[in-house]
Design an enzyme around this catalytic site. Structure first.
Site, mmCIF file in Angstrom:
data_model
loop_
_atom_site.group_PDB
_atom_site.id
_atom_site.type_symbol
_atom_site.label_atom_id
_atom_site.label_comp_id
_atom_site.label_asym_id
_atom_site.label_seq_id
_atom_site.Cartn_x
_atom_site.Cartn_y
_atom_site.Cartn_z
ATOM 1 C CG ASP A 176 -1.909 -1.272 1.024
ATOM 2 O OD1 ASP A 176 -1.897 -2.071 0.245
ATOM 3 O OD2 ASP A 176 -2.871 -1.330 2.232
ATOM 4 C CG ASP B 273 -6.492 -0.019 1.276
ATOM 5 O OD1 ASP B 273 -6.699 -1.229 1.551
ATOM 6 O OD2 ASP B 273 -6.773 0.936 1.881
ATOM 7 C CG HIS C 93 -11.323 0.956 0.418
ATOM 8 N ND1 HIS C 93 -11.147 -0.350 0.650
ATOM 9 C CD2 HIS C 93 -10.349 1.598 1.215
ATOM 10 C CE1 HIS C 93 -10.413 -0.622 1.575
ATOM 11 N NE2 HIS C 93 -9.824 0.618 2.072
ATOM 12 C CG HIS D 185 -14.795 -0.187 1.918
ATOM 13 N ND1 HIS D 185 -14.116 -0.248 2.998
ATOM 14 C CD2 HIS D 185 -14.951 -1.377 1.053
ATOM 15 C CE1 HIS D 185 -13.656 -1.629 3.217
ATOM 16 N NE2 HIS D 185 -14.108 -2.280 2.004
ATOM 17 C CG HIS E 143 -8.416 5.061 3.111
ATOM 18 N ND1 HIS E 143 -9.487 4.824 3.895
ATOM 19 C CD2 HIS E 143 -7.958 3.819 2.692
ATOM 20 C CE1 HIS E 143 -9.478 3.447 4.355
ATOM 21 N NE2 HIS E 143 -8.593 2.992 3.344
ATOM 22 C CE LYS F 134 -3.909 -4.209 1.077
ATOM 23 N NZ LYS F 134 -4.542 -3.351 1.883
ATOM 24 C CB CYS G 299 -2.121 -3.314 5.484
ATOM 25 S SG CYS G 299 -3.681 -2.611 5.072
HETATM 26 C C1 VGL Z 1 -4.395 0.383 5.713
HETATM 27 C C2 VGL Z 1 -6.138 1.243 7.371
HETATM 28 C C3 VGL Z 1 -7.063 1.240 6.260
HETATM 29 C C4 VGL Z 1 -3.198 0.155 5.419
HETATM 30 C C5 VGL Z 1 -5.538 0.490 4.748
HETATM 31 O O1 VGL Z 1 -2.943 0.086 4.339
HETATM 32 O O2 VGL Z 1 -2.445 -0.053 6.743
HETATM 33 N N1 VGL Z 1 -5.086 1.127 6.962
HETATM 34 N N2 VGL Z 1 -6.665 0.635 4.939
HETATM 35 ZN ZN ZN Z 2 -8.248 0.990 3.394
#
Ligand code: VGL
Ligand code: ZN
Length: 199
Positions: A9, A47, A49, A53, A82, A107, A152
């Site tokens: 990410d 990430d 979404h 979401h 986000h 994801k 993550c």
């Molecule tokens: C993440 C919070 C929400 C991450 C992703 O990449 O750690 N944290 N979505």
């Molecule tokens: Zn996320």
């Protein structure tokens, strides 16, 4: 030992100026890029979404970001909107050596369930298919870098260990959100699971 680098990410929304900025998130880029040039197998996660979401606080009436709600799969932290599919925030950081990656796992694309881990969604059941991809390629050891250490990255490394991969986290190439002790908890869980924590 056949090895892969998993880059978690490294997206605009997790870097300074982004919607869910991780402090110093962009500082990891030089090291991540060097690592990407050193590994023969490089996987990125993204990430990804939908705009509605269920991990977004905006979808829960009266709920503030960084609080928790009960979902049918367990407790879920609510985040600011986000990494919405197709937006600049969801794009990889412009300095990331994306061309080195052979596989990009997206994801969190199902509205009703979040997905921190690169392997399983937060219900711990729905797979992303990454384990099969890595096993088919004969990969045994995974090195994790990216954002965020305590969400993550940690969830991915924990699942990797559970799935029988050798897992290491290169913390100097990660940055944490550190929400209500989440970084300490992530370190404890990773140590207990046999994940190697390295600088
Ligand atoms: C993440 C919070 C929400 C991450 C992703 O990449 O750690 N944290 N979505
Ligand atoms: Zn996320």
């Amino acid at each position: 030992m056949t090895k892969a680098l998993i880059v978690i990410d490294v997206q605009n929304d997790f870097c300074p100026g982004g919607a869910l900025a991780v402090a110093g998130g962009d500082e990891i880029l030089p090291r991540v890029n060097v690592l990407m040039s050193e590994f023969d197998t490089v996987v990125l996660t993204q990430d990804w979404h939908p705009g509605d979401h269920s991990s977004f606080a905006s979808q829960h009436e009266g709920a503030a970001p960084f609080t928790q709600v009960h979902m049918n799969y367990g407790l879920q932290t609510l985040w600011p909107d986000h990494c919405v599919q197709g937006t600049k925030g969801a794009a990889f950081h412009p300095d990331l050596a994306v061309e080195r990656a052979q596989m990009i796992i997206r994801k969190g694309f199902r509205t009703g369930v979040d997905s921190y881990s690169a392997f399983f969604e937060n219900d711990h059941k729905t797979t992303t298919g990454l384990a099969g991809y890595l096993r088919d390629r004969g990969i045994e050891e995974l090195s994790f870098v990216g954002l965020a250490t305590d969400f993550c990255v940690a969830w991915s490394a924990l699942d990797a260990a559970k799935l029988g991969f050798r897992a290491r986290v290169l913390e100097g190439a990660c940055r944490a959100i550190d929400l209500d002790g989440s970084l300490v908890a992530a370190h404890e869980a990773m140590r207990a699971a046999g994940v190697k924590l390295e600088a």
